[in-house]
Every structure is written in C-alpha cells, then in structure tokens.
Design a protein around this motif. Structure first.
Motif, PDB file in Angstrom:
ATOM      1  N   GLU A  44       0.851  -1.181   0.000  1.00 12.40           N
ATOM      2  CA  GLU A  44       0.000   0.000   0.000  1.00 12.40           C
ATOM      3  C   GLU A  44       0.888   1.233   0.000  1.00 12.40           C
ATOM      4  O   GLU A  44       1.761   1.381   0.862  1.00 12.40           O
ATOM      5  CB  GLU A  44      -0.916   0.040   1.221  1.00 12.40           C
ATOM      6  CG  GLU A  44      -1.763   1.313   1.275  1.00 12.40           C
ATOM      7  CD  GLU A  44      -2.580   1.449   2.541  1.00 12.40           C
ATOM      8  OE1 GLU A  44      -3.453   2.339   2.585  1.00 12.40           O
ATOM      9  OE2 GLU A  44      -2.335   0.670   3.487  1.00 12.40           O
ATOM     10  N   GLU A  94      -7.470 -10.093 -12.004  1.00 10.50           N
ATOM     11  CA  GLU A  94      -6.357  -9.313 -12.566  1.00 10.50           C
ATOM     12  C   GLU A  94      -6.798  -8.343 -13.657  1.00 10.50           C
ATOM     13  O   GLU A  94      -6.339  -7.189 -13.719  1.00 10.50           O
ATOM     14  CB  GLU A  94      -5.280 -10.251 -13.110  1.00 10.50           C
ATOM     15  CG  GLU A  94      -4.029  -9.536 -13.583  1.00 10.50           C
ATOM     16  CD  GLU A  94      -2.905 -10.499 -13.926  1.00 10.50           C
ATOM     17  OE1 GLU A  94      -1.730 -10.130 -13.757  1.00 10.50           O
ATOM     18  OE2 GLU A  94      -3.212 -11.644 -14.356  1.00 10.50           O
ATOM     19  N   ASP A  98     -11.856  -1.061 -13.110  1.00  7.73           N
ATOM     20  CA  ASP A  98     -11.955  -0.341 -11.849  1.00  7.73           C
ATOM     21  C   ASP A  98     -13.415  -0.212 -11.424  1.00  7.73           C
ATOM     22  O   ASP A  98     -14.302  -0.022 -12.257  1.00  7.73           O
ATOM     23  CB  ASP A  98     -11.382   1.075 -11.971  1.00  7.73           C
ATOM     24  CG  ASP A  98      -9.875   1.071 -12.116  1.00  7.73           C
ATOM     25  OD1 ASP A  98      -9.234   0.092 -11.697  1.00  7.73           O
ATOM     26  OD2 ASP A  98      -9.331   2.067 -12.641  1.00  7.73           O
ATOM     27  N   GLU A 126      -3.216   3.585  -3.021  1.00  7.31           N
ATOM     28  CA  GLU A 126      -2.930   2.544  -3.995  1.00  7.31           C
ATOM     29  C   GLU A 126      -2.524   1.258  -3.287  1.00  7.31           C
ATOM     30  O   GLU A 126      -1.565   1.248  -2.505  1.00  7.31           O
ATOM     31  CB  GLU A 126      -1.819   2.994  -4.947  1.00  7.31           C
ATOM     32  CG  GLU A 126      -2.207   4.145  -5.861  1.00  7.31           C
ATOM     33  CD  GLU A 126      -3.246   3.737  -6.892  1.00  7.31           C
ATOM     34  OE1 GLU A 126      -3.233   2.553  -7.306  1.00  7.31           O
ATOM     35  OE2 GLU A 126      -4.063   4.586  -7.270  1.00  7.31           O
ATOM     36  N   LYS A 127      -3.256   0.185  -3.547  1.00 11.04           N
ATOM     37  CA  LYS A 127      -2.948  -1.106  -2.949  1.00 11.04           C
ATOM     38  C   LYS A 127      -2.885  -2.170  -4.030  1.00 11.04           C
ATOM     39  O   LYS A 127      -3.679  -2.128  -4.980  1.00 11.04           O
ATOM     40  CB  LYS A 127      -4.014  -1.505  -1.918  1.00 11.04           C
ATOM     41  CG  LYS A 127      -4.176  -0.556  -0.750  1.00 11.04           C
ATOM     42  CD  LYS A 127      -5.258  -1.055   0.202  1.00 11.04           C
ATOM     43  CE  LYS A 127      -5.481  -0.101   1.367  1.00 11.04           C
ATOM     44  NZ  LYS A 127      -6.513  -0.596   2.300  1.00 11.04           N
ATOM     45  N   ARG A 128      -1.970  -3.106  -3.868  1.00 11.04           N
ATOM     46  CA  ARG A 128      -1.890  -4.212  -4.820  1.00 11.04           C
ATOM     47  C   ARG A 128      -1.394  -5.463  -4.106  1.00 11.04           C
ATOM     48  O   ARG A 128      -0.697  -5.397  -3.094  1.00 11.04           O
ATOM     49  CB  ARG A 128      -0.969  -3.875  -5.995  1.00 11.04           C
ATOM     50  CG  ARG A 128       0.487  -3.676  -5.618  1.00 11.04           C
ATOM     51  CD  ARG A 128       1.319  -3.199  -6.800  1.00 11.04           C
ATOM     52  NE  ARG A 128       2.691  -2.922  -6.408  1.00 11.04           N
ATOM     53  CZ  ARG A 128       3.709  -3.777  -6.503  1.00 11.04           C
ATOM     54  NH1 ARG A 128       3.478  -4.997  -7.000  1.00 11.04           N
ATOM     55  NH2 ARG A 128       4.922  -3.448  -6.135  1.00 11.04           N
ATOM     56  N   THR A 154       0.521  -9.126  -5.222  1.00  5.66           N
ATOM     57  CA  THR A 154       1.158  -9.922  -6.278  1.00  5.66           C
ATOM     58  C   THR A 154       1.331 -11.348  -5.785  1.00  5.66           C
ATOM     59  O   THR A 154       1.980 -11.594  -4.759  1.00  5.66           O
ATOM     60  CB  THR A 154       2.519  -9.335  -6.676  1.00  5.66           C
ATOM     61  OG1 THR A 154       2.330  -8.018  -7.202  1.00  5.66           O
ATOM     62  CG2 THR A 154       3.177 -10.196  -7.753  1.00  5.66           C
ATOM     63  N   THR A 175      -1.015 -10.106 -10.530  1.00  6.08           N
ATOM     64  CA  THR A 175      -1.116  -8.897  -9.720  1.00  6.08           C
ATOM     65  C   THR A 175      -2.544  -8.380  -9.745  1.00  6.08           C
ATOM     66  O   THR A 175      -3.134  -8.183 -10.803  1.00  6.08           O
ATOM     67  CB  THR A 175      -0.159  -7.804 -10.218  1.00  6.08           C
ATOM     68  OG1 THR A 175       1.193  -8.269 -10.091  1.00  6.08           O
ATOM     69  CG2 THR A 175      -0.317  -6.525  -9.411  1.00  6.08           C
ATOM     70  N   VAL A 176      -3.092  -8.167  -8.558  1.00  4.54           N
ATOM     71  CA  VAL A 176      -4.468  -7.683  -8.403  1.00  4.54           C
ATOM     72  C   VAL A 176      -4.418  -6.362  -7.646  1.00  4.54           C
ATOM     73  O   VAL A 176      -3.842  -6.298  -6.556  1.00  4.54           O
ATOM     74  CB  VAL A 176      -5.332  -8.692  -7.628  1.00  4.54           C
ATOM     75  CG1 VAL A 176      -6.722  -8.117  -7.366  1.00  4.54           C
ATOM     76  CG2 VAL A 176      -5.429 -10.008  -8.391  1.00  4.54           C
ATOM     77  N   ARG A 177      -4.972  -5.336  -8.206  1.00  7.05           N
ATOM     78  CA  ARG A 177      -5.069  -4.043  -7.532  1.00  7.05           C
ATOM     79  C   ARG A 177      -6.391  -3.944  -6.778  1.00  7.05           C
ATOM     80  O   ARG A 177      -7.377  -4.551  -7.172  1.00  7.05           O
ATOM     81  CB  ARG A 177      -4.946  -2.902  -8.549  1.00  7.05           C
ATOM     82  CG  ARG A 177      -3.542  -2.789  -9.169  1.00  7.05           C
ATOM     83  CD  ARG A 177      -3.486  -1.702 -10.225  1.00  7.05           C
ATOM     84  NE  ARG A 177      -4.326  -2.039 -11.379  1.00  7.05           N
ATOM     85  CZ  ARG A 177      -5.244  -1.264 -11.896  1.00  7.05           C
ATOM     86  NH1 ARG A 177      -5.497  -0.080 -11.354  1.00  7.05           N
ATOM     87  NH2 ARG A 177      -5.941  -1.620 -12.951  1.00  7.05           N
ATOM     88  N   ASP A 178      -6.393  -3.170  -5.716  1.00  7.56           N
ATOM     89  CA  ASP A 178      -7.615  -2.958  -4.951  1.00  7.56           C
ATOM     90  C   ASP A 178      -8.593  -2.128  -5.780  1.00  7.56           C
ATOM     91  O   ASP A 178      -8.214  -1.420  -6.701  1.00  7.56           O
ATOM     92  CB  ASP A 178      -7.286  -2.226  -3.655  1.00  7.56           C
ATOM     93  CG  ASP A 178      -8.445  -2.199  -2.680  1.00  7.56           C
ATOM     94  OD1 ASP A 178      -9.343  -3.055  -2.800  1.00  7.56           O
ATOM     95  OD2 ASP A 178      -8.454  -1.331  -1.795  1.00  7.56           O
ATOM     96  N   ARG A 181     -11.238  -3.343  -7.608  1.00 13.67           N
ATOM     97  CA  ARG A 181     -11.746  -3.956  -8.841  1.00 13.67           C
ATOM     98  C   ARG A 181     -13.276  -3.978  -8.787  1.00 13.67           C
ATOM     99  O   ARG A 181     -13.901  -3.958  -7.727  1.00 13.67           O
ATOM    100  CB  ARG A 181     -11.251  -5.396  -8.994  1.00 13.67           C
ATOM    101  CG  ARG A 181      -9.751  -5.613  -9.064  1.00 13.67           C
ATOM    102  CD  ARG A 181      -9.063  -4.812 -10.131  1.00 13.67           C
ATOM    103  NE  ARG A 181      -8.736  -3.493  -9.626  1.00 13.67           N
ATOM    104  CZ  ARG A 181      -8.490  -2.427 -10.372  1.00 13.67           C
ATOM    105  NH1 ARG A 181      -8.582  -2.515 -11.676  1.00 13.67           N
ATOM    106  NH2 ARG A 181      -8.188  -1.286  -9.830  1.00 13.67           N
TER     107      ARG A 181
END
Length: 287
Positions: free
Chosen positions: A174, A235, A239, A247-249, A251, A261-264, A266
C-alpha cells in the motif's frame, strides 16, 4: 422528488431521475448487476437471484447466487472465455428492465434487504439503475430468466486458473500520500506454513520491520479465501466506480515464476468484495 428529507427509522426515502432513459440504444454493455428477492408464489420456486457480469480482458467474470424457498442460497463465480455481453444486451431488452430506470426507494431501519437493485452500464455512457429495499425489483419471470441465462453462461468454457496451493509467495503493498507505505511478503513453505515479513512507514518517519511465522491453519485460511472469492481471476477486471483510498496491490507468485497482480478497487460483486481485504488483513494486521 423526496418523500422524506430526514432518514427516520421506518420512514421511506424515494427518488426519481426524470432524465434516466427508459430505452437503451447502445449495443455494447460494460457491466451487469441484478439482485432481488422474488414474490415467493411457489413453495419450491426461485425466491432470490443475484447475478453479476464484468469484462475480464477478452473474457468475462460472472457470479450467480440463487435461493429457493426451502433451501439455502448458493453462490458461485466463474471466469469464462469470450464476451457474454451480447446475450445480456438481448436479455435486458427482452425483459424491458429500463422501464424502471432512475427509480429508487429506501425504507430505513429494515433488518435486511427485502427487495433488491439493478445496475447496468453501457459503453455509450447510458445506464440503468433502480432499487427498492422493501419490495422485489424483478418479477418472477425476470428473475427466472436471469437465473437461467447465467446458469447457461457459467456452464461455458472456463479460463484455466492456477490452484492456490501452487503459490510460492504473496506480496502486499500500500502506497499512501506523504511517503507512507505498508508492505508484507508471505513466503510459503512445503509443509504448509509460512513466514511473513512486514515493513511500514508513516508519512516521512522511520521504517518499522518485523517477521512472524504463519501457521499452516492460517495459511489454509488465506488459500481458501483466494479460491472462494476468485482472486486469481480479478487481474483484468475494470476499476470500480466506487473506488477510494490509497494505492494497494497484491502480487501472487506461483510455481514456475508466474505472477498475478491484483489491484484494490476492482469491479466485483458485493458477495466477493472482501476477497482483497481479507488478504490485507491476514498479512498486515493478523500476521
């Protein structure tokens, strides 16, 4: 129009967007979500439906939950090959879902949602949105048609995804405004246990570090969460329009070196939305 300006327990707030279109001209749908209790006319009939579809690159992420009067609800997700949205465009038109567009009703203080909500988006910017937490927003016919189509779509060819047990490590990061961050790297061992290495900085202060062994039972909880919420399939999801925060991700590194890799933030169904947070909770707070 507003029936009540102050949300009083038992009171109802209603709104109507007179500019909401009651006919959609666009043929390209980008998102579909419909959940509603049904009228319970049949003792053994469908009493609840929740269906969700979002594009995942060239493929489609689906979720379907069905409830019957004499049994518990059951929900499942699927990442299926190809674009399912042309069939959903046809279904929405056949059911004339746009006729109630822009109408929202909320009765305050209800112990649960006895109605539902429909939200559909199109590439043109056109939208369908209506809700009522006191009464069903779908007819029995509409609920059954949605359930039947999604059952058929979810039976289609699946996009192959790795098993959570093939994970070698999970990395969470984060990045916060002002230079702060939180990072955690969970290394998984063949015996089912793990080692979590954390570091954090708040604003421009010092960096704090710690390590903690993670038990096999806690690792199993993490792997189950990944499977149950379909995190490996997130993945390529778009958004969420309701995304907020830093920003959070996450992996995921798998056997053979493949990374997902997944970002917060989604766009996922409400029923699966805690999937990302559950990983963050395990790596940053509990372990």
């Amino acid at each position: 129009m507003r029936e009540k300006d102050i949300p009083v327990c038992g009171g109802t707030t209603r709104s109507y967007d007179k500019d909401a279109p009651t006919a959609i001209t666009c043929d390209t749908m980008t998102y579909f979500s419909a959940a509603s209790a049904l009228s319970h006319r049949k003792d053994d009939g469908l009493s609840y439906v929740s269906a969700f579809a979002a594009p995942a690159g060239e493929d489609s992420f689906l979720y379907l939950e069905l409830g019957y009067e004499r049994s518990l609800r059951s929900g499942a997700w699927a990442l299926v090959k190809g674009d399912v949205f042309p069939r959903l465009v046809s279904l929405v038109r056949a059911l004339d879902l746009a006729k109630n567009n822009g109408r929202h009703s909320q009765t305050h203080g209800l112990p649960e949602n006895f109605g539902g909500a429909v939200s559909v988006a199109y590439a043109s910017g056109e939208k369908i949105s209506f809700s009522d937490n006191q009464s069903p927003v779908l007819t029995d016919r509409a609920g059954e048609a949605i359930g039947e189509l999604f059952t058929s779509l979810m039976a289609g060819e699946r996009v192959p995804l790795p098993e959570p047990e093939s994970l070698k490590s999970i990395f969470f990061e984060e990045i916060r405004p002002g230079g702060g961050f939180s990072r955690a790297n969970l290394t998984l061992f063949p015996d089912g246990t793990g080692l979590n290495e954390r570091s954090a900085r708040y604003d421009d202060g010092p960096v704090y570090e710690r390590q903690k062994a993670v038990s096999a039972s806690n690792v199993a909880i993490i792997l189950k969460n990944i499977r149950d919420t379909g995190l490996f399939a997130w993945e390529n999801l778009p958004d969420s329009p309701f995304r907020f925060g830093g920003e959070k991700r996450i992996t995921f590194t798998l056997e053979g070196g493949r990374q997902i890799t997944v970002r917060d933030g989604r766009l996922v169904p409400q029923e699966l939305r805690n999937g990302f947070f559950n990983i963050e909770l395990e790596l940053v707070t509990r372990n």
